[in-house]
Design an enzyme around this catalytic site. Structure first.
Site, PDB file in Angstrom:
ATOM      1  N   PRO A   7       0.810  -1.219   0.000  1.00  0.00           N
ATOM      2  CG  PRO A   7      -0.628  -1.495   1.786  1.00  0.00           C
ATOM      3  CD  PRO A   7       0.668  -1.965   1.245  1.00  0.00           C
ATOM      4  CD  GLU A   8       3.929   2.497  -3.782  1.00  0.00           C
ATOM      5  OE1 GLU A   8       4.096   3.564  -4.356  1.00  0.00           O
ATOM      6  OE2 GLU A   8       4.379   1.418  -4.202  1.00  0.00           O
ATOM      7  NE  ARG A  28       7.167  -9.736   3.840  1.00  0.00           N
ATOM      8  CZ  ARG A  28       7.834  -9.122   2.871  1.00  0.00           C
ATOM      9  NH1 ARG A  28       7.251  -8.824   1.749  1.00  0.00           N
ATOM     10  NH2 ARG A  28       9.086  -8.819   3.043  1.00  0.00           N
TER      11      ARG A  28
END
Length: 273
Positions: free
Chosen positions: A2-3, A112
DNA sequence: CTTCGTTCCTGGAAGC
DNA sequence: TGCTTCCAGGAACGAA
């Protein structure tokens, strides 16, 4: 990954499902994701509060839970916030469960587990990275006049420079490569070698690339999904990212790959100068 | 001060 | 086929 466009899409899709709802219970399955305060303080501080508004600053989501209280969430690489009906079973990799009123549950999932959450009351903690964010693309403050003097001082690759959240809030590896491809600037050139014209082009490209990413509801490469669990479509429009070895869409030249600042980077050695 | 390399973590892909 | 190794990357952190 996600940016800014992905986080904005999450904000938009989440808002209608969680805004105005009360937090009835909170369960944390992986303590280390909660960076402030303690897990106990996080849980007790949120129960009974109402999610008044969901905002965004750079890649951070900001849930306003009281006049003096905010829940700040960073999804990092694989974090996701998903709102769904409470009777549905937990999504994969569920790490935090927020049981809301009106039969809705907000899940924080993370493969993660790099995601970070902070519950801030009366600005009782300085979140390094959040407080120091630079201007966002598409904002009034983000101009070539702002960027030029900073670039002239930066003796590092322009790609590393535009990835610095203190300089520009919201770019990540995908959009950084795309911005440099669109502005026809080689990613490994040091920022202080850019001409004024190139900085103008770079600023324009950053705004265009981010606006396109938002319009296409984000780029889904591996794990990114929005607040309703849907994928974006911007990956269909990428010029260079993940296209190493394939032909440049402009000139047909085989796209080059290189590690820059530890990040995989793709560019056209012919189009980009 | 700035810049660079390492670290966190898991799953999927590549390599043998 | 099945195991091992590598790679993905946001940003904090320590080292140079």
């Amino acid at each position: 990954m996600p940016e800014m466009p992905e986080v904005e899409q999450v904000r938009k899709t989440l808002a209608p499902h969680i805004q105005g709802k009360k937090i009835e219970n909170v369960e944390v399955y992986l303590d280390r994701l909660v960076k402030h305060p303690t897990v106990e303080g996080f849980i007790s501080g949120l129960i009974g509060k109402t999610i008044e508004k969901i905002g965004r600053k750079g890649k951070y989501l900001v849930l306003h839970t009281a006049a003096n209280q905010k829940l700040i969430v960073h999804l990092r690489m694989t974090g996701a916030l998903i709102a769904q009906k409470s009777e549905l079973e937990a999504p994969p990799y569920a790490k935090i469960k927020f049981t809301l009123s009106e039969g809705m549950t907000l899940w924080f999932t993370d493969i993660r587990t790099f995601g970070t959450l902070y519950l801030v009351t009366d600005n009782d903690v300085f979140i390094d990275g959040y407080e120091t964010l630079g201007p966002e693309p598409l904002s009034e403050e983000f101009t070539a006049e702002y960027l030029a003097p900073l670039a002239k001082k930066a003796k590092k690759p322009v790609k590393t420079f535009i990835l610095d959240q203190k300089i520009i809030a919201g770019l990540g590896n995908i959009y950084a490569d795309e911005c440099l491809a669109l502005s026809k600037i080689l990613p490994y050139r040091h920022a202080n070698t850019l001409t004024d014209e190139e900085i103008v082009e770079l600023c324009k490209a950053i705004n265009i690339v981010i606006a396109q990413g938002i319009k296409n509801k984000g780029t889904t490469f591996r794990d990114y999904k929005d607040g309703e669990g849907n994928k974006g479509s911007n990956q269909e429009h990428l010029l260079v990212y993940s296209r190493g070895g394939k032909p440049c869409k402009t000139c047909g030249e085989t796209l080059s790959t290189m590690k820059i600042g530890g990040r995989g980077s793709v560019f056209c050695a012919k189009c980009q100068k």
